[in-house]
Design an enzyme around this catalytic site. Structure first.
Site, short mmCIF file in Angstrom:
data_model
loop_
_atom_site.label_atom_id
_atom_site.label_comp_id
_atom_site.label_asym_id
_atom_site.label_seq_id
_atom_site.Cartn_x
_atom_site.Cartn_y
_atom_site.Cartn_z
N GLU A 107 0.84 -1.20 0.00
CA GLU A 107 0.00 0.00 0.00
C GLU A 107 0.87 1.24 0.00
OE1 GLU A 107 -1.97 -0.38 3.86
OE2 GLU A 107 -0.31 0.72 4.79
N HIS A 154 0.26 5.77 1.07
CA HIS A 154 -0.63 6.79 1.63
C HIS A 154 0.17 8.05 1.89
CE1 HIS A 154 1.27 4.78 4.97
NE2 HIS A 154 0.54 3.69 4.77
N HIS A 164 5.13 6.57 7.91
CA HIS A 164 5.33 5.55 8.94
C HIS A 164 6.74 5.70 9.51
CE1 HIS A 164 1.79 3.20 8.28
NE2 HIS A 164 2.15 2.69 7.13
N HIS A 200 4.94 0.34 0.10
CA HIS A 200 5.68 -0.37 1.15
C HIS A 200 4.99 -1.69 1.50
CE1 HIS A 200 2.82 2.33 3.13
NE2 HIS A 200 2.74 1.44 4.12
N CYS A 212 5.21 0.64 14.99
CA CYS A 212 4.93 1.58 13.91
C CYS A 212 4.18 2.79 14.47
CB CYS A 212 4.11 0.91 12.82
SG CYS A 212 3.68 2.01 11.44
MN MN Z 1 1.11 1.64 5.53
#
Ligand code: MN
Length: 148
Positions: free
Chosen positions: A62, A64, A68, A102, A116
């Protein structure tokens, strides 16, 4: 804040639910659990989660807008960040920049556990389209690594 969230000694924490990793409908992952360690601080700017990927498992491929910040906590594996696949092991840190593809995989014999940090207010993950997968696959190492 409720203060100390006590580690039980087996990569679980007292008072924290052990959840199956769930995301958008259609997202694809395998053998991943999630624990939210920052639930006692709901108004904080960030959330701290601990994910664990069983041997052979993987997180969703994914991207975004939100970033992270990852610290590997246990085991070993590999991660894709952008066009690069890297080996990771306990106490390595990984930064996933905005809109960067990632995926984490537990490629060894032991689980891959990682902490995370994400922003509390964040956009929803985007999943790769067929065109995205084709573009990612132009790099042989990436093509061999990704699981969807
Ligand atoms: Mn992610």
């Amino acid at each position: 804040m409720t203060g100390v969230v006590r580690h039980r000694g087996d990569y679980t924490w007292e008072g924290v639910d052990l959840l199956a990793y769930k995301q958008e409908p259609g997202s694809h992952f395998k053998d991943v659990t999630r624990q939210v360690l920052s639930a006692g601080a709901p108004d904080l700017f960030a959330e701290l989660r601990y994910f664990e990927v069983a041997p052979g498992g993987h997180s969703t491929l994914e991207r975004h807008e939100h970033v992270h910040l990852v610290v590997i906590g246990r085991g070993a594996g590999h991660c894709l960040v952008g066009a690069e696949v890297r080996a990771v092991t306990a106490l390595d840190a990984v930064v996933v920049p905005p809109l960067t593809w990632h995926q984490f995989r537990a490629t060894g014999a032991e689980p891959l556990g990682f902490f995370c940090v994400v922003a509390s207010e964040r956009d929803r993950p985007q999943l790769p389209t067929a065109a995205d997968l084709e573009a990612l696959s132009s790099e042989p190492a990436v093509k061999a690594f990704i699981r969807v």
